[in-house]
Design an enzyme around this catalytic site. Structure first.
Site, PDB file in Angstrom:
ATOM      1  N   CYS A   1     113.574 -48.185  76.017  1.00  0.00           N
ATOM      2  CA  CYS A   1     113.500 -47.556  74.696  1.00  0.00           C
ATOM      3  C   CYS A   1     112.526 -46.393  74.816  1.00  0.00           C
ATOM      4  O   CYS A   1     111.413 -46.558  75.333  1.00  0.00           O
ATOM      5  CB  CYS A   1     112.983 -48.596  73.702  1.00  0.00           C
ATOM      6  SG  CYS A   1     112.452 -47.944  72.115  1.00  0.00           S
TER       7      CYS A   1
ATOM      8  N   GLU B   1     127.420 -44.509  67.814  1.00  0.00           N
ATOM      9  CA  GLU B   1     127.490 -45.835  67.179  1.00  0.00           C
ATOM     10  C   GLU B   1     128.742 -45.980  66.303  1.00  0.00           C
ATOM     11  O   GLU B   1     129.112 -47.086  65.929  1.00  0.00           O
ATOM     12  CB  GLU B   1     126.206 -46.114  66.393  1.00  0.00           C
ATOM     13  CG  GLU B   1     125.006 -46.148  67.327  1.00  0.00           C
ATOM     14  CD  GLU B   1     123.852 -46.999  66.844  1.00  0.00           C
ATOM     15  OE1 GLU B   1     123.808 -47.345  65.661  1.00  0.00           O
ATOM     16  OE2 GLU B   1     122.986 -47.313  67.680  1.00  0.00           O
TER      17      GLU B   1
ATOM     18  N   HIS C   1     121.191 -43.755  74.496  1.00  0.00           N
ATOM     19  CA  HIS C   1     122.597 -43.724  74.064  1.00  0.00           C
ATOM     20  C   HIS C   1     123.429 -42.680  74.829  1.00  0.00           C
ATOM     21  O   HIS C   1     124.639 -42.807  74.929  1.00  0.00           O
ATOM     22  CB  HIS C   1     122.702 -43.356  72.575  1.00  0.00           C
ATOM     23  CG  HIS C   1     122.459 -44.473  71.615  1.00  0.00           C
ATOM     24  ND1 HIS C   1     121.225 -45.027  71.403  1.00  0.00           N
ATOM     25  CD2 HIS C   1     123.310 -45.151  70.794  1.00  0.00           C
ATOM     26  CE1 HIS C   1     121.321 -45.979  70.484  1.00  0.00           C
ATOM     27  NE2 HIS C   1     122.569 -46.072  70.096  1.00  0.00           N
TER      28      HIS C   1
ATOM     29  N   CYS D   1     117.610 -39.970  75.756  1.00  0.00           N
ATOM     30  CA  CYS D   1     117.937 -41.030  74.794  1.00  0.00           C
ATOM     31  C   CYS D   1     118.884 -41.987  75.499  1.00  0.00           C
ATOM     32  O   CYS D   1     119.836 -41.541  76.148  1.00  0.00           O
ATOM     33  CB  CYS D   1     118.596 -40.428  73.551  1.00  0.00           C
ATOM     34  SG  CYS D   1     119.279 -41.654  72.417  1.00  0.00           S
TER      35      CYS D   1
ATOM     36  N   ASP E   1     114.745 -53.194  74.106  1.00  0.00           N
ATOM     37  CA  ASP E   1     114.954 -51.919  73.417  1.00  0.00           C
ATOM     38  C   ASP E   1     114.826 -52.207  71.928  1.00  0.00           C
ATOM     39  O   ASP E   1     114.922 -53.363  71.498  1.00  0.00           O
ATOM     40  CB  ASP E   1     116.354 -51.371  73.744  1.00  0.00           C
ATOM     41  CG  ASP E   1     116.667 -50.071  72.994  1.00  0.00           C
ATOM     42  OD1 ASP E   1     115.722 -49.319  72.692  1.00  0.00           O
ATOM     43  OD2 ASP E   1     117.847 -49.807  72.698  1.00  0.00           O
ATOM     44  N   SER E   2     114.652 -51.162  71.129  1.00  0.00           N
ATOM     45  CA  SER E   2     114.625 -51.359  69.680  1.00  0.00           C
ATOM     46  C   SER E   2     116.010 -51.740  69.164  1.00  0.00           C
ATOM     47  O   SER E   2     116.138 -52.227  68.054  1.00  0.00           O
ATOM     48  CB  SER E   2     114.140 -50.094  68.989  1.00  0.00           C
ATOM     49  OG  SER E   2     114.995 -49.026  69.302  1.00  0.00           O
TER      50      SER E   2
END
Lengths: 302, 302
Positions: free
Chosen positions: B79, B161, B223, B221, B16-17
């Site tokens: 990603c 995050e 996340h 996404c 993933d990035s």
């Protein structure tokens, strides 16, 4: 004498890693409306905060070199991370051209304004981790007992860049869109919601500082003037907010006046914008921060 | 036959990035607890979404080359941006080693699950702008009248995050910290506040989709699984949430089973983490997303 006049007509060169520095531009335009400005936003390499000292100095030198090629009489480093590390290296190179950052003006002012010597500082994670404000406040503080409480507020920049700022900032923008009444009411409800969410986030971050009874709060990020009203509401009216952008503009005025380099033209000053990456986001968010439409943005390579 | 057994013992390579791909790791660990995993987070070059197609393909090839040197039997591109552009170029190079991304599994599943063919998609600005989900859903949809409404939600990643996720994700983390009762109560109040703020933000973003009467919502996404409960509360119980991480894990299982490459060991699988920048944030936020402490992270250069 002729030489001085030519210097006066030159521009003020301002750079930032991105968009935030435009709040400094806004204050300089307010205070010195006849000055010409060249702004460089290094949007391809944003953010600087997570990069090493050496890299930040290298980027700052490149940005300054670009501005020097655009006929400037002064350099303003409108970026917290670059201000932490690059002012001294830039001074060595620039010699006759004055250079200032955004940290010293804010830090000096808070030392003058605080009465209880209990000071709060907010900024991005990188700025707070660097301890730049803390070190500079300790340098200028008149009291040895000064207490400095710093809080990183990483959600403020994404909120502002999403347009969820002080209501007054959002309103001016939507008014410019010349929406129909029905659309405007819909937008207005959203504006109220956005400000409410911003207020909740701010309450969450600032609760620690309120407990510490700070009497002054340094806005240690160039984005934050766009949320000043909400921050004031949350910390209470008695706390003095120190707006680094405003203090930096005052310092620019002082320096130019002292050198007799103020632009004596009766015309409004011009402004040129340069960025290192796609200018779309810069135009949109920049127009919010500047409270003025940004049109001609040139993409350049450094 | 011997060869097959050796292949079975090899690892699943995931890149993933940054950190988000760990939600895919979590689902693979749940579904295939005996598999060994090698994870690479290209944290020095995050985010990919704002970079050009060519650059993203170049980075994906470099990441894959690194994983191939770590004895992998399969590549998972966890990603969204890399999945949009790199799957076909990677397939050409990898030949016998299967490669899958996160977009196809989610897009296929939503086409199976939707009844009204009114579908919502949420993701980062870059993912939504790329139209990857829209294109892939149109490719697999059984109905020609399918309607797809996409909304970019740029504040979700910074919120997650910062640790402001579903209460249950935050709780598990703070329980692990073994706080004293008084500290825990303080933290618990903050957890409640964080989830409340997240809910306000989600309501703001998703109000458009609610008006469109979607019957299914793709979490576009990696996340977003960390805020699934809040998203479900906001859109209502009747809307089916499609979790790309979960669907990708199912696809990994299918492919390995079909090839007879599943690890037949009775031991729990091992996991190795590699990142391209300072691992501190990766460890912290990664532990939240994975709901498991991340300890041994190696910083590497590509």
């Amino acid at each position: 004498m002729k030489n001085i006049k030519i210097i006066n007509k030159k521009s003020i060169g301002i750079f930032d890693s991105g968009i935030g520095g435009l709040t400094v531009v806004k204050e300089i335009m307010n205070l010195l409306p006849n000055e010409n400005i060249v702004y460089l936003g290094d949007t391809a390499r944003v953010p600087y905060g997570t990069k090493s000292k050496e890299t930040i100095i290298k980027y700052s030198l490149e940005n300054t070199k670009f501005l020097l090629n655009h006929n400037v009489k002064m350099i303003v480093v409108a970026c917290n991370s670059a201000s932490s590390y690059s002012i001294e290296p830039l001074k060595k190179i620039l010699k006759k051209i004055p250079v200032i950052g955004v940290i010293e003006p804010g830090a000096k002012t808070v030392c003058e304004k605080t009465k209880t010597n209990i000071i709060g500082v907010i900024g991005t994670t990188a700025t707070i981790k660097s301890n730049s404000y803390k070190k500079t406040i300790l340098k200028y503080s008149k009291s040895k007992k000064v207490k400095i409480y710093s809080v990183a507020c990483p959600l403020f920049v994404p909120l502002i860049e999403e347009g969820w700022m002080d209501k007054i900032y959002q309103e001016k923008y939507y008014q410019k869109l010349r929406l129909k009444r029905v659309d405007y009411e819909n937008y207005y409800n959203r504006i109220i919601n956005h400000e409410k969410i911003l207020k909740y986030v701010a309450s969450e971050y600032l609760s620690v500082l309120k407990q510490k009874n700070i009497d002054s709060l340094v806005l240690g990020c160039t984005h934050y003037p766009a949320i000043k009203k909400v921050l004031q509401d949350v910390v209470g009216k008695k706390v003095v907010l120190i707006d680094s952008a405003k203090e930096t503009a005052k310092k620019v005025y002082e320096i130019l006046k002292l050198k007799n380099w103020l632009n004596d033209s009766f015309k409004s000053g011009s402004i040129e914008y340069y960025v290192t990456d796609y200018p779309d986001k810069f135009k949109l968010v920049g127009s919010w921060l500047l409270q003025k439409n940004i049109k001609n943005v040139k993409k350049i390579s450094l």
